[in-house]
Design a protein around this motif. Structure first.
Motif, short mmCIF file in Angstrom:
data_model
loop_
_atom_site.label_atom_id
_atom_site.label_comp_id
_atom_site.label_asym_id
_atom_site.label_seq_id
_atom_site.Cartn_x
_atom_site.Cartn_y
_atom_site.Cartn_z
N LEU A 20 23.78 26.13 108.03
CA LEU A 20 23.05 25.92 109.28
C LEU A 20 22.05 27.04 109.55
O LEU A 20 21.09 26.84 110.32
CB LEU A 20 24.04 25.80 110.45
CG LEU A 20 24.90 24.52 110.43
CD1 LEU A 20 25.92 24.53 111.55
CD2 LEU A 20 24.01 23.27 110.53
N SER A 22 20.06 27.97 107.26
CA SER A 22 18.86 27.41 106.62
C SER A 22 18.18 26.41 107.56
O SER A 22 16.94 26.35 107.61
CB SER A 22 19.22 26.74 105.29
OG SER A 22 19.96 25.55 105.49
N THR A 23 18.97 25.63 108.30
CA THR A 23 18.39 24.70 109.28
C THR A 23 17.57 25.46 110.31
O THR A 23 16.43 25.07 110.63
CB THR A 23 19.51 23.91 109.99
OG1 THR A 23 20.33 23.27 109.02
CG2 THR A 23 18.93 22.88 110.93
N TRP A 26 14.36 27.16 108.48
CA TRP A 26 13.35 26.18 108.08
C TRP A 26 12.68 25.55 109.29
O TRP A 26 11.53 25.11 109.20
CB TRP A 26 13.99 25.10 107.21
CG TRP A 26 14.31 25.56 105.82
CD1 TRP A 26 13.97 26.76 105.25
CD2 TRP A 26 15.02 24.83 104.81
NE1 TRP A 26 14.44 26.82 103.96
CE2 TRP A 26 15.08 25.65 103.66
CE3 TRP A 26 15.60 23.57 104.77
CZ2 TRP A 26 15.71 25.24 102.48
CZ3 TRP A 26 16.24 23.17 103.60
CH2 TRP A 26 16.28 23.99 102.47
N GLY A 27 13.38 25.50 110.42
CA GLY A 27 12.78 24.95 111.62
C GLY A 27 12.01 25.97 112.44
O GLY A 27 11.38 25.60 113.43
N ASN A 287 20.63 28.37 101.99
CA ASN A 287 20.88 27.00 101.53
C ASN A 287 21.45 26.99 100.12
O ASN A 287 22.39 26.25 99.82
CB ASN A 287 19.58 26.20 101.60
CG ASN A 287 19.81 24.72 101.54
OD1 ASN A 287 19.76 24.12 100.47
ND2 ASN A 287 20.06 24.10 102.68
N LEU A 302 21.82 19.20 105.14
CA LEU A 302 21.93 19.93 106.40
C LEU A 302 20.65 20.72 106.68
O LEU A 302 20.17 20.76 107.83
CB LEU A 302 23.13 20.88 106.35
CG LEU A 302 24.50 20.25 106.57
CD1 LEU A 302 25.60 21.24 106.25
CD2 LEU A 302 24.64 19.73 107.99
N GLY A 303 20.11 21.35 105.66
CA GLY A 303 18.87 22.10 105.84
C GLY A 303 17.72 21.23 106.29
O GLY A 303 16.85 21.66 107.07
N GLN A 304 17.70 19.99 105.83
CA GLN A 304 16.59 19.09 106.15
C GLN A 304 16.68 18.52 107.57
O GLN A 304 15.82 17.73 107.95
CB GLN A 304 16.54 17.94 105.13
CG GLN A 304 16.10 18.36 103.74
CD GLN A 304 14.66 18.85 103.71
OE1 GLN A 304 13.88 18.62 104.63
NE2 GLN A 304 14.29 19.53 102.65
N THR A 305 17.70 18.92 108.33
CA THR A 305 17.70 18.58 109.76
C THR A 305 16.91 19.61 110.57
O THR A 305 16.97 19.61 111.81
CB THR A 305 19.14 18.49 110.30
OG1 THR A 305 19.80 19.75 110.15
CG2 THR A 305 19.94 17.41 109.55
N ALA A 306 16.14 20.44 109.89
CA ALA A 306 15.35 21.49 110.53
C ALA A 306 14.37 20.99 111.59
O ALA A 306 14.06 21.74 112.53
CB ALA A 306 14.60 22.29 109.46
N ILE A 343 24.40 15.58 111.60
CA ILE A 343 25.07 16.85 111.28
C ILE A 343 26.58 16.68 111.32
O ILE A 343 27.30 17.21 110.45
CB ILE A 343 24.61 17.94 112.28
CG1 ILE A 343 23.12 18.28 112.02
CG2 ILE A 343 25.47 19.19 112.14
CD1 ILE A 343 22.52 19.21 113.05
#
Length: 351
Positions: A20, A22-23, A26-27, A287, A302-306, A343
């Motif tokens: 998370l 990374s989320t 990345w966001g 990540n 999970l990272g791509q939920t940024a 998530i």
């Protein structure tokens, strides 16, 4: 884990918290681009961004990575996998940023991020099939719907503001309108192509990285990320140099510039790109590291939920949705619900 090995989370809750991170990163890294604004040419910012990722990768390799290359017999092919992942990402990220600039978030996000989310998770799971697919893939679907809701919200907001601010020129001739319509169609096709190709390429870096870290001959996450960052830097420099010379297939974002102008840029303005690269690198390292206990497909998804984090920044800090129409607000509500559900499914799917 032996003391001589690199650091990685040893429990599911810690691994989940690391993913998370990374989320969040990345966001959040794009805030540095907003802070730099028009004061920094895009090419200058992006070069600093790539340099920041390399410097951060070196720090991570020396610190938690403990200078460990990987397993007892690191194979050259795995270094090539990590480098290929970085090279592919370098092209994909420039396509994504170009697509957002030319087509807008409402088009670029579904085409590029949506494609990368779904295809990237599927490919990464094929490389390392850990977790519960009956929960992970429904979670990916919810996340994709969240991306679509996010894009729709921005699209409605943009149309609302254009309707309020744009004055139509009724004196334009029909021929001029037809010509503009033809040009707009050509531009729309080009922009969609850029976004789709960027999304497809973006989906390959995670499975390539996962492949390079598999087995006894695999790389450590930190050593893998170091080669990733170096390859991304080289590819990005080549693309940007080609754009400045008019020799690139990817349209240039921002005006023409030169190396002299880059070195004349104040250190403070260089700092925004370096900081953005460091934040993004922290997220990517987190990540990759969390992928060992969780499985790379789950950590990647999970990272791509940024975008959820990016929207929170837009709402709370920038006030991007001030005065937004009700339809746009409802799309945002749907996005939050979908991402939270995604998530939750992904977390349960990894236990």
């Amino acid at each position: 884990m032996p003391d001589t090995a690199w650091w990685e989370p040893q429990s599911f809750p810690l691994a989940l918290a690391t993913a998370l991170v990374s989320t969040a990163c990345w966001g959040s890294w794009s805030n540095t681009a907003k802070a730099a604004g028009d004061r920094v040419n895009f090419a200058h910012f992006y070069i600093d961004f790539c340099i920041g990722t390399v410097v951060a990768a070196l720090v991570f390799f020396a610190g938690p990575g403990r200078f460990k290359a990987g397993g007892p017999e690191v194979e050259l092919i795995n270094i090539l996998y990590a480098s290929a992942a970085g090279g592919v990402f370098g092209v994909a990220n420039i396509l994504l940023t170009t697509g957002i600039t030319l087509a807008g978030l409402s088009i670029a996000f579904p085409l590029c991020i949506g494609t990368a989310l779904v295809l990237g998770t599927i490919l990464t799971y094929a490389v390392d099939p850990r977790g519960k697919p009956e929960l992970i893939f429904p979670g990916v679907v919810l996340a994709l719907l969240g991306v679509l809701a996010n894009a729709r919200s921005y699209g409605l907001l943009q149309k609302h503001r254009e309707r309020d601010q744009r004055a139509l020129d009724a004196r334009s001739s029909e021929a001029a309108l037809n010509g503009a319509g033809t040009a707009a169609k050509i531009d729309a096709c080009r922009n969609m192509t850029i976004c789709i190709v960027g999304g497809v390429l973006m989906s390959f870096w995670a499975p390539l990285s996962a492949q390079g870290m598999k087995g006894d001959g695999g790389l450590s996450p930190y050593f893998s990320f170091l080669f990733f960052a170096l390859a991304a830097l080289v590819v990005s420099l080549a693309i940007i140099a080609g754009q400045q010379c008019g020799c690139s297939l990817i349209p240039r974002v921002g005006g023409v510039t030169s190396a002299r102008e880059y070195f004349r840029l104040p250190i403070v303005l260089h700092g925004w790109g370096l900081l953005g690269g460091a934040v993004w690198a922290l997220g990517t390292a987190a990540n990759l590291v969390s992928g060992s206990p969780l499985g790379p497909a789950l950590s990647y998804a999970l990272g791509q939920t940024a975008p959820l984090v990016a929207v929170l920044w837009g709402l709370g800090w920038y006030g991007e949705f001030t005065g937004a129409p009700r339809s746009s607000v409802w799309c945002l509500v749907a996005m939050f619900v979908l991402f939270i559900g995604a998530i939750a499914l992904l977390c349960v799917g990894g236990t």
